[in-house]
Design a protein around this motif. Structure first.
Motif, PDB file in Angstrom:
ATOM      1  N   ALA A 384       0.857  -1.197   0.000  1.00  0.00           N
ATOM      2  CA  ALA A 384       0.000   0.000   0.000  1.00  0.00           C
ATOM      3  C   ALA A 384       0.886   1.238   0.000  1.00  0.00           C
ATOM      4  O   ALA A 384       2.099   1.163   0.226  1.00  0.00           O
ATOM      5  N   ARG A 385       0.274   2.371  -0.279  1.00  0.00           N
ATOM      6  CA  ARG A 385       0.982   3.664  -0.255  1.00  0.00           C
ATOM      7  C   ARG A 385       0.131   4.656   0.532  1.00  0.00           C
ATOM      8  O   ARG A 385      -1.087   4.768   0.295  1.00  0.00           O
ATOM      9  N   LEU A 386       0.799   5.388   1.460  1.00  0.00           N
ATOM     10  CA  LEU A 386       0.114   6.381   2.281  1.00  0.00           C
ATOM     11  C   LEU A 386       0.506   7.769   1.781  1.00  0.00           C
ATOM     12  O   LEU A 386       1.680   8.151   1.814  1.00  0.00           O
ATOM     13  N   ILE A 387      -0.467   8.531   1.305  1.00  0.00           N
ATOM     14  CA  ILE A 387      -0.264   9.879   0.776  1.00  0.00           C
ATOM     15  C   ILE A 387      -0.837  10.876   1.771  1.00  0.00           C
ATOM     16  O   ILE A 387      -1.969  10.692   2.256  1.00  0.00           O
ATOM     17  N   TYR A 388      -0.070  11.951   2.099  1.00  0.00           N
ATOM     18  CA  TYR A 388      -0.560  12.922   3.067  1.00  0.00           C
ATOM     19  C   TYR A 388      -0.287  14.336   2.577  1.00  0.00           C
ATOM     20  O   TYR A 388       0.655  14.601   1.822  1.00  0.00           O
ATOM     21  N   SER A 399       3.609  17.798   1.751  1.00  0.00           N
ATOM     22  CA  SER A 399       2.940  16.890   0.813  1.00  0.00           C
ATOM     23  C   SER A 399       3.950  15.812   0.413  1.00  0.00           C
ATOM     24  O   SER A 399       5.013  16.135  -0.129  1.00  0.00           O
ATOM     25  N   ASP A 400       3.609  14.550   0.707  1.00  0.00           N
ATOM     26  CA  ASP A 400       4.540  13.468   0.401  1.00  0.00           C
ATOM     27  C   ASP A 400       3.771  12.141   0.447  1.00  0.00           C
ATOM     28  O   ASP A 400       2.563  12.117   0.725  1.00  0.00           O
ATOM     29  N   SER A 401       4.467  11.050   0.145  1.00  0.00           N
ATOM     30  CA  SER A 401       3.873   9.701   0.199  1.00  0.00           C
ATOM     31  C   SER A 401       4.918   8.723   0.687  1.00  0.00           C
ATOM     32  O   SER A 401       6.126   8.987   0.613  1.00  0.00           O
ATOM     33  N   LYS A 436      -6.353   1.504  -6.548  1.00  0.00           N
ATOM     34  CA  LYS A 436      -7.612   1.818  -5.889  1.00  0.00           C
ATOM     35  C   LYS A 436      -7.347   2.583  -4.595  1.00  0.00           C
ATOM     36  O   LYS A 436      -6.268   2.485  -4.007  1.00  0.00           O
ATOM     37  N   THR A 437      -8.343   3.356  -4.184  1.00  0.00           N
ATOM     38  CA  THR A 437      -8.270   4.081  -2.918  1.00  0.00           C
ATOM     39  C   THR A 437      -8.881   3.215  -1.825  1.00  0.00           C
ATOM     40  O   THR A 437     -10.073   2.875  -1.869  1.00  0.00           O
ATOM     41  N   PHE A 438      -8.060   2.830  -0.862  1.00  0.00           N
ATOM     42  CA  PHE A 438      -8.527   1.963   0.205  1.00  0.00           C
ATOM     43  C   PHE A 438      -9.303   2.732   1.278  1.00  0.00           C
ATOM     44  O   PHE A 438     -10.387   2.343   1.672  1.00  0.00           O
ATOM     45  N   ASP A 439      -8.719   3.855   1.769  1.00  0.00           N
ATOM     46  CA  ASP A 439      -9.354   4.587   2.862  1.00  0.00           C
ATOM     47  C   ASP A 439      -8.782   6.004   2.900  1.00  0.00           C
ATOM     48  O   ASP A 439      -7.667   6.259   2.403  1.00  0.00           O
ATOM     49  N   THR A 440      -9.535   6.950   3.479  1.00  0.00           N
ATOM     50  CA  THR A 440      -9.101   8.332   3.656  1.00  0.00           C
ATOM     51  C   THR A 440      -9.427   8.778   5.077  1.00  0.00           C
ATOM     52  O   THR A 440     -10.398   8.310   5.694  1.00  0.00           O
ATOM     53  N   GLU A 441      -8.627   9.708   5.578  1.00  0.00           N
ATOM     54  CA  GLU A 441      -8.844  10.264   6.910  1.00  0.00           C
ATOM     55  C   GLU A 441      -8.291  11.682   6.917  1.00  0.00           C
ATOM     56  O   GLU A 441      -7.192  11.937   6.402  1.00  0.00           O
ATOM     57  N   SER A 442      -9.044  12.623   7.493  1.00  0.00           N
ATOM     58  CA  SER A 442      -8.610  14.025   7.537  1.00  0.00           C
ATOM     59  C   SER A 442      -8.955  14.613   8.905  1.00  0.00           C
ATOM     60  O   SER A 442      -9.751  14.049   9.665  1.00  0.00           O
TER      61      SER A 442
END
Length: 560
Positions: A384-388, A399-401, A436-442
């Motif tokens: 997986a990849r985490l983008i923030y 801004s990075d991943s 695909k986008t697994f999940d988002t959180e803000s």
């Protein structure tokens, strides 16, 4: 000329008969696949195919005589149809006709007829040739000479092995070796070697005159015949005895699975996965492919596809459902009507989406620490990849991943950020993978203002007392600065005074003079002349020397 050639041939044949026999060790072989069957007390006119197995090409081969192993020559008479052959090359066959008769006193059974020949090779050498012919003496005039099998739908196939649904053709050659017509009865039986059961049987009868007759029977190979080995036997019987021959054939459906492979071993929930079914078919057949996909006891998909098979290899492509996570199993069946031709089973895995369980915040001054808690619901690791992104007042701060391999269960990832004091910062994290986008959180973070230090009041109370000291320090600084300037001027004067000698011009005087091109030096005809250096005198430098500056002579301008 033709009479001369015939005369030459006669002379060659005569020479072959007159030359003594060569050594037995030089005997070469002629072979035949035929069996001579003669009725006891009767005469037979027949022919056989003889093959030259010797590694030589013969210009002439002559028959010289015969013997019978296990039987006296007086009980049998053998007469060849002709006694010589011309241009008999290695590996070729010749037809050898003959007339044979045996006495009625000969016991029925198998004997060996040994025929002797003598051949002349192309190089003129002579060789003895031997032909051993199986001889059968029978008391039954009805003889079964041959039995052949073929497939009606594939007459050019080299193999007589039929497929289910095809027709097996049996052809038998029956010979009456007697001198009177004889009646006979025949049977055709097909028996499974695995079970011993007779799966097909037929019979017939006829009257055969002296000579040969062909019997043909068509055997339908049913779809209810299990794939395996079968014995096809043919019996023929007369009043004086019976004959039989048999053949083994292999029955199959003609369709087999080679391989069933998946485009990938696992796929995320809702992803694409395909199955590739490779089928090997030896026949043309219209079939149906039924595919079922199960999640434990729940049926997810059931489809039936028409498949027209052709001889060769075919690859079928089929998409599978991925709307349920877990290990899914599939069953494929290839049918011809109600007949199951082949089947295949397998499994594939649908991975559930990893999620961001929660985000915990920790402050250390203006440094924000975020602990991201990730959960992988599968029992296998998942990429997986985490983008923030972090922004404040519509200004992007970070801004990075980060790529990661999430192990089964919970994983914690920690990030630290330096944020501006007294600001409101918005952040968002997106977990993606496999396109695909697994999940988002803000969320939002309020950074407090910079804290005021407790030492500021004490610094204000001491300001008045420190002002006097500050003025005293400034005067002391001016005195020290003036002393340093005076010492620097004295040092420059000493250095320049030491260079006060003839021809010396100070740097600022040289800067004022215009630059002129130096005149070329004259050369003495006796060689180069080097101007002597001015003598240097050692002076007593204990006393300071007065700095003296030479005046620069000014050139008066002419009045115009």
């Amino acid at each position: 000329m033709r009479s001369f050639g015939f005369l030459t041939l006669i002379l060659v044949v005569t020479a072959l008969f007159s030359i003594p026999q060569v050594s037995a060790s030089d005997n070469l072989l002629l072979t035949t696949r035929d069996v001579v069957t003669v009725l006891s007390g009767e005469q037979l006119v027949d022919s056989i195919e003889v093959i030259n197995e010797a590694p030589l090409n013969f210009t002439v081969v002559v028959y010289t005589g015969y013997t019978v192993e296990g039987l006296s020559d007086t009980l049998m008479n053998f007469t060849p149809g002709y006694t010589f052959f011309r241009n008999w090359r290695a590996g070729e066959s010749q037809t050898f006709s003959f007339n044979v008769s045996v006495s009625s006193n000969v016991t029925p059974g198998f004997y060996t007829l040994v025929l002797r020949f003598r051949g002349m090779a192309e190089d003129g050498s002579l060789h003895d040739l031997i032909l051993r012919v199986p001889l059968r003496v029978s008391d039954n005039p009805v003889v079964l000479k041959s039995l052949d099998l073929s497939v009606l739908q594939r007459p050019s196939s080299p193999s007589p092995n039929p497929f289910n649904g095809e027709t097996l053709v049996l052809r038998a050659v029956i010979s009456n070796i007697g001198n009177t017509p004889t009646g006979f009865v025949y049977w055709v039986n097909v028996t499974s070697l695995a079970t011993g059961d007779v799966v097909y049987s037929t019979h017939g009868n006829s009257v055969i005159s002296p000579g040969e007759v062909k019997i043909e029977a068509r055997i339908p190979v049913g779809w209810d015949w299990e794939p395996g080995e079968y014995n096809v036997s043919f019996f023929v019987s007369s009043l004086r005895g019976s004959e039989s021959l048999w053949r083994i054939v292999h029955v199959s459906t003609g369709v087999n699975y080679i391989n069933v492979s998946m485009s990938r071993e696992s796929v995320p929930l809702g992803g694409d996965i395909k199955a590739y079914i490779t089928v090997l078919s030896e026949r043309k057949l219209d079939t149906n492919l039924t595919v079922s996909v199960w999640s434990e006891e729940t049926l997810l998909m059931s489809r039936t596809l028409p498949v027209s098979l052709q001889p060769g290899t075919q690859v079928l492509e089929l998409g599978f459902p991925t709307n349920v996570s877990g290990e899914l199993r599939f069953v494929m069946k290839l049918n011809y009507g109600e007949i199951l031709l082949a089947q295949a089973n397998g499994t594939y895995r649908v991975l559930g989406y990893p999620v961001i369980e929660s985000i915990k915040q920790e402050f250390n001054g203006s440094i924000l620490r975020l602990n991201i808690i990730l959960t992988n619901p599968n029992d296998v690791p998942m990429k997986a990849r985490l983008i923030y992104n972090m922004s404040s007042a519509e200004v992007l701060l970070y801004s990075d991943s980060k790529d990661m391999l999430l192990k089964p269960g919970t994983t914690v990832k920690t990030f630290e950020f330096q944020l501006p004091w007294n600001s409101t910062v918005e952040y968002s994290f997106v977990l993606v993978g496999e396109g695909k986008t697994f999940d988002t959180e803000s969320g939002v973070v309020n950074v407090p203002p910079k804290p005021v230090s407790t030492e500021s009041t004490s610094s204000l109370s001491t300001t008045s007392s420190a002002s006097g000291e500050e003025g005293y320090g400034s005067r002391e600084y001016l005195i020290i600065l003036s002393i340093v300037v005076i010492v620097a001027i004295l040092l420059v004067g000493i250095i320049l005074g030491s260079k006060e000698e003839k021809g010396y011009v100070s740097p600022w005087e040289r800067a004022r003079k215009p630059r002129t091109r130096p005149k070329p030096k004259r050369r003495s005809p006796l060689g180069r002349f080097k101007r002597p250096k001015l003598p240097k005198f050692i002076e007593n430098r204990e006393l300071p020397r007065r700095f003296k500056r030479k005046p620069v002579t000014k050139v008066k301008k002419k009045k115009s």
